[in-house]
Design a protein around this motif. Structure first.
Motif, PDB file in Angstrom:
ATOM      1  N   LEU A   1      32.391 -63.377 -31.365  1.00  0.00           N
ATOM      2  CA  LEU A   1      32.575 -62.972 -32.587  1.00  0.00           C
ATOM      3  C   LEU A   1      32.142 -62.036 -33.237  1.00  0.00           C
ATOM      4  O   LEU A   1      32.715 -61.512 -34.562  1.00  0.00           O
ATOM      5  CB  LEU A   1      32.914 -64.249 -33.490  1.00  0.00           C
ATOM      6  N   THR A   2      31.167 -61.419 -32.940  1.00  0.00           N
ATOM      7  CA  THR A   2      30.540 -60.130 -33.601  1.00  0.00           C
ATOM      8  C   THR A   2      31.288 -59.016 -33.377  1.00  0.00           C
ATOM      9  O   THR A   2      30.944 -57.965 -34.064  1.00  0.00           O
ATOM     10  CB  THR A   2      28.956 -60.049 -33.045  1.00  0.00           C
ATOM     11  N   TYR A   3      32.117 -58.754 -32.442  1.00  0.00           N
ATOM     12  CA  TYR A   3      32.963 -57.671 -32.121  1.00  0.00           C
ATOM     13  C   TYR A   3      33.961 -57.228 -33.148  1.00  0.00           C
ATOM     14  O   TYR A   3      34.365 -58.383 -33.947  1.00  0.00           O
ATOM     15  CB  TYR A   3      33.710 -57.559 -30.797  1.00  0.00           C
ATOM     16  N   PRO A   4      34.074 -55.985 -33.656  1.00  0.00           N
ATOM     17  CA  PRO A   4      34.972 -55.922 -34.805  1.00  0.00           C
ATOM     18  C   PRO A   4      36.524 -55.896 -34.396  1.00  0.00           C
ATOM     19  O   PRO A   4      37.315 -54.984 -34.154  1.00  0.00           O
ATOM     20  CB  PRO A   4      34.686 -54.303 -35.084  1.00  0.00           C
ATOM     21  N   ARG A   5      36.708 -57.305 -34.227  1.00  0.00           N
ATOM     22  CA  ARG A   5      38.263 -57.825 -33.714  1.00  0.00           C
ATOM     23  C   ARG A   5      38.415 -58.931 -34.558  1.00  0.00           C
ATOM     24  O   ARG A   5      37.640 -59.802 -35.221  1.00  0.00           O
ATOM     25  CB  ARG A   5      38.295 -58.284 -32.402  1.00  0.00           C
ATOM     26  N   PRO A   6      39.821 -59.203 -35.121  1.00  0.00           N
ATOM     27  CA  PRO A   6      40.158 -60.353 -35.793  1.00  0.00           C
ATOM     28  C   PRO A   6      39.965 -61.448 -34.962  1.00  0.00           C
ATOM     29  O   PRO A   6      39.765 -61.622 -33.912  1.00  0.00           O
ATOM     30  CB  PRO A   6      41.722 -60.097 -35.885  1.00  0.00           C
ATOM     31  N   ARG A   7      39.670 -62.622 -35.659  1.00  0.00           N
ATOM     32  CA  ARG A   7      39.244 -63.931 -35.089  1.00  0.00           C
ATOM     33  C   ARG A   7      40.440 -64.306 -34.271  1.00  0.00           C
ATOM     34  O   ARG A   7      40.127 -65.171 -33.264  1.00  0.00           O
ATOM     35  CB  ARG A   7      38.760 -64.928 -36.137  1.00  0.00           C
ATOM     36  N   HIS A   8      41.601 -64.206 -34.609  1.00  0.00           N
ATOM     37  CA  HIS A   8      42.722 -64.824 -33.887  1.00  0.00           C
ATOM     38  C   HIS A   8      42.953 -64.419 -32.699  1.00  0.00           C
ATOM     39  O   HIS A   8      43.466 -64.992 -31.939  1.00  0.00           O
ATOM     40  CB  HIS A   8      44.056 -64.899 -34.810  1.00  0.00           C
ATOM     41  N   HIS A   9      42.245 -63.090 -32.526  1.00  0.00           N
ATOM     42  CA  HIS A   9      42.591 -62.606 -31.046  1.00  0.00           C
ATOM     43  C   HIS A   9      41.616 -63.111 -30.265  1.00  0.00           C
ATOM     44  O   HIS A   9      42.175 -63.227 -29.076  1.00  0.00           O
ATOM     45  CB  HIS A   9      42.211 -61.157 -31.218  1.00  0.00           C
ATOM     46  N   PHE A  10      40.516 -63.900 -30.426  1.00  0.00           N
ATOM     47  CA  PHE A  10      39.740 -64.571 -29.617  1.00  0.00           C
ATOM     48  C   PHE A  10      40.423 -65.789 -29.158  1.00  0.00           C
ATOM     49  O   PHE A  10      40.606 -65.790 -27.916  1.00  0.00           O
ATOM     50  CB  PHE A  10      38.525 -65.239 -30.505  1.00  0.00           C
ATOM     51  N   LEU A  11      41.366 -66.524 -29.937  1.00  0.00           N
ATOM     52  CA  LEU A  11      41.852 -67.720 -29.483  1.00  0.00           C
ATOM     53  C   LEU A  11      43.191 -67.264 -28.645  1.00  0.00           C
ATOM     54  O   LEU A  11      43.565 -67.834 -27.755  1.00  0.00           O
ATOM     55  CB  LEU A  11      42.385 -68.612 -30.709  1.00  0.00           C
ATOM     56  N   LEU A  12      43.975 -66.321 -29.078  1.00  0.00           N
ATOM     57  CA  LEU A  12      45.121 -65.792 -28.606  1.00  0.00           C
ATOM     58  C   LEU A  12      44.643 -65.204 -26.924  1.00  0.00           C
ATOM     59  O   LEU A  12      45.459 -65.340 -26.017  1.00  0.00           O
ATOM     60  CB  LEU A  12      45.800 -64.802 -29.235  1.00  0.00           C
TER      61      LEU A  12
END
Length: 137
Positions: A86-97
């Motif tokens: 989650l330290t990468y500059p991406r939205p958090r919901h992309h992690f779950l998706l």
């Protein structure tokens, strides 16, 4: 798609969690259960083999879904790997998706492989015994 950068690490985590070995054992169980159920049945063998195979797939895939979801999401938090992810500059919901997409891709591929295996087994079983009403694959 936007969540595909999370798809590749999710697939790697699933393979590290022995997804391939579970899939192989499931295919072996299907290849053993279908001919045995067809040969030891008192009814039409191809129909019984098809029923047993579909039932085995319907029981195993939801169990595998829960195990993969638990492995890819819950164990990530247990191992504290999400702190790096989650330290990468991406939205958090992309992690779950990304995790859910990986599970969908893996299970769709496994379902396709098991369906082809079941179709081959039922065709092989039906070549020995001509049924009055043929099965419809």
């Amino acid at each position: 798609m936007l969540f595909t950068p999370n798809l590749r690490p999710s697939l790697r985590l699933a393979f590290r969690a022995r997804f391939l070995s579970f899939s192989l054992w499931l295919a072996i169980a299907l290849a053993i259960a279908v001919p045995l159920a067809a040969n030891f049945s008192g009814r039409q063998p191809a129909t019984v083999g098809l029923d047993v195979g579909l039932s085995l797939i319907r029981l195993a895939l939801p169990v595998l879904t829960v195990l993969l979801l638990q492995e890819l999401v819950c164990r990530e938090f247990d191992r504290k790997l999400f702190l790096v992810t989650l330290t990468y500059p991406r939205p958090r919901h992309h992690f779950l998706l990304g995790r859910v997409a990986a599970i969908g891709v893996l299970l769709a591929g496994l379902l396709l492989i098991l369906a082809v295996l079941l179709a081959g087994l039922v065709t092989w079983i039906s070549s020995d015994y001509a049924q009055t009403t043929p099965h419809a694959l």
